[in-house]
Design a protein around this motif. Sequence first.
Motif, PDB file in Angstrom:
ATOM      1  N   ARG A 115       0.588  -1.571   0.012  1.00 49.72           N
ATOM      2  CA  ARG A 115      -0.088   0.632   0.106  1.00 49.72           C
ATOM      3  C   ARG A 115       0.879   1.447   0.054  1.00 49.72           C
ATOM      4  O   ARG A 115       0.586   1.935  -0.950  1.00 49.72           O
ATOM      5  N   ALA A 116       1.880   1.698   0.573  1.00 47.00           N
ATOM      6  CA  ALA A 116       2.613   2.599   0.951  1.00 47.00           C
ATOM      7  C   ALA A 116       3.419   2.833  -0.332  1.00 47.00           C
ATOM      8  O   ALA A 116       3.616   3.581  -0.449  1.00 47.00           O
ATOM      9  N   SER A 117       3.848   1.528  -1.013  1.00 47.19           N
ATOM     10  CA  SER A 117       4.639   1.368  -2.070  1.00 47.19           C
ATOM     11  C   SER A 117       3.101   2.270  -2.963  1.00 47.19           C
ATOM     12  O   SER A 117       4.038   3.129  -3.798  1.00 47.19           O
ATOM     13  N   LEU A 118       2.719   1.740  -3.176  1.00 43.18           N
ATOM     14  CA  LEU A 118       1.504   2.489  -4.461  1.00 43.18           C
ATOM     15  C   LEU A 118       0.930   3.969  -4.100  1.00 43.18           C
ATOM     16  O   LEU A 118       0.757   4.253  -4.976  1.00 43.18           O
ATOM     17  N   GLU A 119       1.015   3.978  -2.891  1.00 41.14           N
ATOM     18  CA  GLU A 119       0.537   5.544  -2.947  1.00 41.14           C
ATOM     19  C   GLU A 119       2.149   6.535  -2.623  1.00 41.14           C
ATOM     20  O   GLU A 119       1.712   7.448  -3.686  1.00 41.14           O
TER      21      GLU A 119
END
Length: 181
Positions: A115-119
Amino acid sequence: MSTQKTVRRQAGSVEESSLRLDEEKASQIIEALNTDLANAYVLYHQLKKHHWNVEGAEFRDLHIFLQEAYETIEEGADIIAERAQAIGGVPVSGMSNLEERATVTPEDEDVYSARASLENDLEMYGDIIEGMREHIRLANNLGDYATEQLLKEILVDVEEDAHHIEHYLEDDTLVVEGALN
């Protein structure tokens, strides 16, 4: 290190091309294209990093999507570089030159949640989209309609991938809440 002694084209130079775009106009467009090229390769490497490190319940779909996304970015970068060369410029190359020219900042080397990577990816996509829109307007204003069209076509693909990331970040997921971070 190259042993070549004769420089055929100096980086940053602009020469007349058969496309008959005024050199001053070509210079401005090449500058913009080299920024887009640098941004594309920064994003490319970040997407590659996330492709290599993604884990979790949605691993397979994300792994495949990220590969498709970095391939799309690489294809667009190639088109941008070839256009810069066609109008008399020298496409920016070399990792330090790309990083220096880029207007986007990659995340650090650490590995984060999917999730953090995609954000982080979505944030970079947004910055790249805004920059490309400015460069499309610039090309139009300078009468370089071919560059305008090429950038529009690339922008469609970039926006589509950003939109897909937006869908991955929605709260409807099979992953247990709280396990996302």
